[in-house]
Design a protein around this motif. Sequence first.
Motif, PDB file in Angstrom:
ATOM      1  N   VAL A   1     -26.672  30.004 -21.365  1.00  8.44           N
ATOM      2  CA  VAL A   1     -27.623  29.033 -22.073  1.00  8.44           C
ATOM      3  C   VAL A   1     -28.876  29.712 -22.022  1.00  8.44           C
ATOM      4  O   VAL A   1     -29.431  29.866 -23.286  1.00  8.44           O
ATOM      5  N   PHE A   2     -29.232  30.390 -20.891  1.00 13.16           N
ATOM      6  CA  PHE A   2     -30.763  31.366 -20.942  1.00 13.16           C
ATOM      7  C   PHE A   2     -30.536  32.392 -21.935  1.00 13.16           C
ATOM      8  O   PHE A   2     -31.658  32.635 -22.600  1.00 13.16           O
ATOM      9  N   TYR A   3     -29.571  32.892 -21.762  1.00 13.73           N
ATOM     10  CA  TYR A   3     -29.350  34.007 -22.855  1.00 13.73           C
ATOM     11  C   TYR A   3     -29.761  33.658 -24.221  1.00 13.73           C
ATOM     12  O   TYR A   3     -30.256  34.099 -25.071  1.00 13.73           O
ATOM     13  N   PHE A   4     -28.790  32.675 -24.744  1.00 14.46           N
ATOM     14  CA  PHE A   4     -29.072  32.145 -26.201  1.00 14.46           C
ATOM     15  C   PHE A   4     -30.413  31.535 -26.622  1.00 14.46           C
ATOM     16  O   PHE A   4     -30.753  31.481 -27.666  1.00 14.46           O
ATOM     17  N   LEU A   5     -31.007  30.899 -25.406  1.00 20.05           N
ATOM     18  CA  LEU A   5     -32.192  29.894 -25.639  1.00 20.05           C
ATOM     19  C   LEU A   5     -33.412  30.938 -25.416  1.00 20.05           C
ATOM     20  O   LEU A   5     -34.483  30.790 -26.121  1.00 20.05           O
ATOM     21  N   LEU A   6     -33.475  31.854 -24.497  1.00 16.11           N
ATOM     22  CA  LEU A   6     -34.583  32.655 -24.062  1.00 16.11           C
ATOM     23  C   LEU A   6     -34.570  34.201 -24.600  1.00 16.11           C
ATOM     24  O   LEU A   6     -35.380  34.673 -25.414  1.00 16.11           O
ATOM     25  N   ILE A   7     -33.481  34.840 -24.181  1.00 20.32           N
ATOM     26  CA  ILE A   7     -33.372  36.263 -24.099  1.00 20.32           C
ATOM     27  C   ILE A   7     -33.038  36.765 -25.707  1.00 20.32           C
ATOM     28  O   ILE A   7     -33.765  37.696 -26.083  1.00 20.32           O
ATOM     29  N   LEU A   8     -32.218  36.399 -26.107  1.00 30.34           N
ATOM     30  CA  LEU A   8     -31.924  36.792 -27.649  1.00 30.34           C
ATOM     31  C   LEU A   8     -32.880  36.525 -28.641  1.00 30.34           C
ATOM     32  O   LEU A   8     -33.300  37.493 -29.352  1.00 30.34           O
ATOM     33  N   PRO A   9     -33.486  35.345 -28.790  1.00 32.41           N
ATOM     34  CA  PRO A   9     -34.735  35.169 -29.579  1.00 32.41           C
ATOM     35  C   PRO A   9     -35.788  35.994 -29.429  1.00 32.41           C
ATOM     36  O   PRO A   9     -36.496  36.708 -30.379  1.00 32.41           O
ATOM     37  N   ALA A  10     -35.953  36.620 -27.857  1.00 36.56           N
ATOM     38  CA  ALA A  10     -37.058  37.430 -27.679  1.00 36.56           C
ATOM     39  C   ALA A  10     -36.773  38.558 -28.285  1.00 36.56           C
ATOM     40  O   ALA A  10     -37.879  39.423 -28.712  1.00 36.56           O
ATOM     41  N   ARG A  11     -35.617  39.087 -28.106  1.00 34.46           N
ATOM     42  CA  ARG A  11     -35.171  40.688 -28.396  1.00 34.46           C
ATOM     43  C   ARG A  11     -35.256  40.661 -30.037  1.00 34.46           C
ATOM     44  O   ARG A  11     -35.784  41.688 -30.706  1.00 34.46           O
ATOM     45  N   LYS A  12     -34.894  39.327 -30.766  1.00 33.05           N
ATOM     46  CA  LYS A  12     -35.015  39.594 -32.141  1.00 33.05           C
ATOM     47  C   LYS A  12     -36.574  39.492 -32.651  1.00 33.05           C
ATOM     48  O   LYS A  12     -36.770  40.294 -33.662  1.00 33.05           O
ATOM     49  N   ARG A  13     -37.409  38.814 -32.020  1.00 32.93           N
ATOM     50  CA  ARG A  13     -38.835  38.765 -32.240  1.00 32.93           C
ATOM     51  C   ARG A  13     -39.215  40.359 -31.875  1.00 32.93           C
ATOM     52  O   ARG A  13     -40.109  41.109 -32.783  1.00 32.93           O
ATOM     53  N   GLN A  14     -38.811  40.939 -30.931  1.00 33.87           N
ATOM     54  CA  GLN A  14     -39.250  42.341 -30.440  1.00 33.87           C
ATOM     55  C   GLN A  14     -38.891  43.246 -31.317  1.00 33.87           C
ATOM     56  O   GLN A  14     -39.595  44.402 -31.765  1.00 33.87           O
ATOM     57  N   LYS A  15     -37.747  43.290 -31.909  1.00 32.45           N
ATOM     58  CA  LYS A  15     -37.248  44.152 -33.095  1.00 32.45           C
ATOM     59  C   LYS A  15     -37.816  44.073 -34.385  1.00 32.45           C
ATOM     60  O   LYS A  15     -38.246  45.176 -34.904  1.00 32.45           O
ATOM     61  N   LYS A  16     -38.145  42.939 -34.613  1.00 33.70           N
ATOM     62  CA  LYS A  16     -38.644  42.528 -36.015  1.00 33.70           C
ATOM     63  C   LYS A  16     -40.423  42.900 -35.784  1.00 33.70           C
ATOM     64  O   LYS A  16     -40.925  43.604 -36.749  1.00 33.70           O
ATOM     65  N   HIS A  17     -40.802  43.029 -34.715  1.00 32.11           N
ATOM     66  CA  HIS A  17     -42.260  43.533 -34.538  1.00 32.11           C
ATOM     67  C   HIS A  17     -42.181  45.162 -34.760  1.00 32.11           C
ATOM     68  O   HIS A  17     -43.154  45.508 -35.142  1.00 32.11           O
ATOM     69  N   ALA A  18     -41.292  45.896 -33.896  1.00 30.54           N
ATOM     70  CA  ALA A  18     -41.333  47.261 -33.823  1.00 30.54           C
ATOM     71  C   ALA A  18     -40.999  47.655 -35.416  1.00 30.54           C
ATOM     72  O   ALA A  18     -41.492  48.625 -35.912  1.00 30.54           O
ATOM     73  N   GLU A  19     -40.264  47.079 -36.161  1.00 33.88           N
ATOM     74  CA  GLU A  19     -39.838  47.328 -37.569  1.00 33.88           C
ATOM     75  C   GLU A  19     -41.167  47.138 -38.256  1.00 33.88           C
ATOM     76  O   GLU A  19     -41.599  48.054 -39.108  1.00 33.88           O
ATOM     77  N   MET A  20     -41.986  46.122 -38.219  1.00 32.79           N
ATOM     78  CA  MET A  20     -43.216  45.847 -38.839  1.00 32.79           C
ATOM     79  C   MET A  20     -44.197  47.230 -38.453  1.00 32.79           C
ATOM     80  O   MET A  20     -45.014  47.786 -39.227  1.00 32.79           O
ATOM     81  N   LEU A  21     -44.266  47.600 -37.211  1.00 34.46           N
ATOM     82  CA  LEU A  21     -45.102  48.651 -36.736  1.00 34.46           C
ATOM     83  C   LEU A  21     -44.503  49.822 -37.580  1.00 34.46           C
ATOM     84  O   LEU A  21     -45.583  50.593 -37.933  1.00 34.46           O
ATOM     85  N   ASP A  22     -43.496  50.288 -37.500  1.00 33.22           N
ATOM     86  CA  ASP A  22     -42.907  51.434 -38.222  1.00 33.22           C
ATOM     87  C   ASP A  22     -43.420  51.460 -39.979  1.00 33.22           C
ATOM     88  O   ASP A  22     -43.315  52.495 -40.481  1.00 33.22           O
ATOM     89  N   GLN A  23     -43.377  50.470 -40.317  1.00 30.56           N
ATOM     90  CA  GLN A  23     -43.529  50.284 -41.782  1.00 30.56           C
ATOM     91  C   GLN A  23     -45.103  50.368 -42.049  1.00 30.56           C
ATOM     92  O   GLN A  23     -45.372  50.149 -43.196  1.00 30.56           O
ATOM     93  N   LEU A  24     -46.089  50.240 -41.145  1.00 26.55           N
ATOM     94  CA  LEU A  24     -47.356  50.383 -41.554  1.00 26.55           C
ATOM     95  C   LEU A  24     -47.825  51.535 -42.232  1.00 26.55           C
ATOM     96  O   LEU A  24     -47.267  52.607 -42.145  1.00 26.55           O
ATOM     97  N   LYS A  25     -48.717  51.373 -43.421  1.00 28.14           N
ATOM     98  CA  LYS A  25     -49.237  52.302 -43.966  1.00 28.14           C
ATOM     99  C   LYS A  25     -50.615  52.170 -44.312  1.00 28.14           C
ATOM    100  O   LYS A  25     -51.196  51.172 -44.329  1.00 28.14           O
ATOM    101  N   ALA A  26     -51.612  53.153 -45.012  1.00 29.15           N
ATOM    102  CA  ALA A  26     -52.634  52.988 -45.258  1.00 29.15           C
ATOM    103  C   ALA A  26     -53.201  51.801 -46.240  1.00 29.15           C
ATOM    104  O   ALA A  26     -52.065  51.781 -47.240  1.00 29.15           O
ATOM    105  N   GLY A  27     -54.011  50.954 -46.120  1.00 32.24           N
ATOM    106  CA  GLY A  27     -54.165  50.143 -46.952  1.00 32.24           C
ATOM    107  C   GLY A  27     -53.635  48.322 -46.490  1.00 32.24           C
ATOM    108  O   GLY A  27     -54.101  47.637 -47.317  1.00 32.24           O
ATOM    109  N   ASP A  28     -52.804  48.637 -45.733  1.00 27.49           N
ATOM    110  CA  ASP A  28     -52.289  47.371 -45.436  1.00 27.49           C
ATOM    111  C   ASP A  28     -53.440  46.677 -44.333  1.00 27.49           C
ATOM    112  O   ASP A  28     -54.389  47.189 -43.576  1.00 27.49           O
ATOM    113  N   ARG A  29     -53.327  45.362 -44.677  1.00 23.46           N
ATOM    114  CA  ARG A  29     -54.516  44.284 -43.930  1.00 23.46           C
ATOM    115  C   ARG A  29     -53.837  43.566 -42.710  1.00 23.46           C
ATOM    116  O   ARG A  29     -52.787  43.117 -42.969  1.00 23.46           O
TER     117      ARG A  29
END
Length: 108
Positions: free
Chosen positions: A36-64
């Motif tokens: 229950v903890f894995y599906f309610l806490l750990i898995l969503p946190a990993r998804k957010r962390q992965k999405k944030h890392a992808e966003m950081l990798d895609q940053l380019k000049a001109g982004d606000r």
Amino acid sequence: MPVITLPVLAAAPMSASPQQPSFLVQLIPFVLIFVVFYFLLILPARKRQKKHAEMLDQLKAGDRIVTSGGIFATVVGVDEQKIQLRIADGVKIDVAKSAIAGFQEQPQ
């Protein structure tokens, strides 16, 4: 004063003591709690962390962007560990990539 006596249960010979549940049966509630903890806490946190890392990798000049400290800025340069931001005319700062919280919301 009358004496009240409670019936005494006859001490019946007890057969073998009740069996203890096996170790695996005792372990089942802990496993269920972890699942229950894995599906309610750990898995969503990993998804957010992965999405944030992808966003950081895609940053380019001109982004606000917005930093985690609440600074609104425009990306001027991107390096491996840091990002150069323009926060006002002629004012540039370097911040760690991890300090970027996300993109600015576009006004509608």
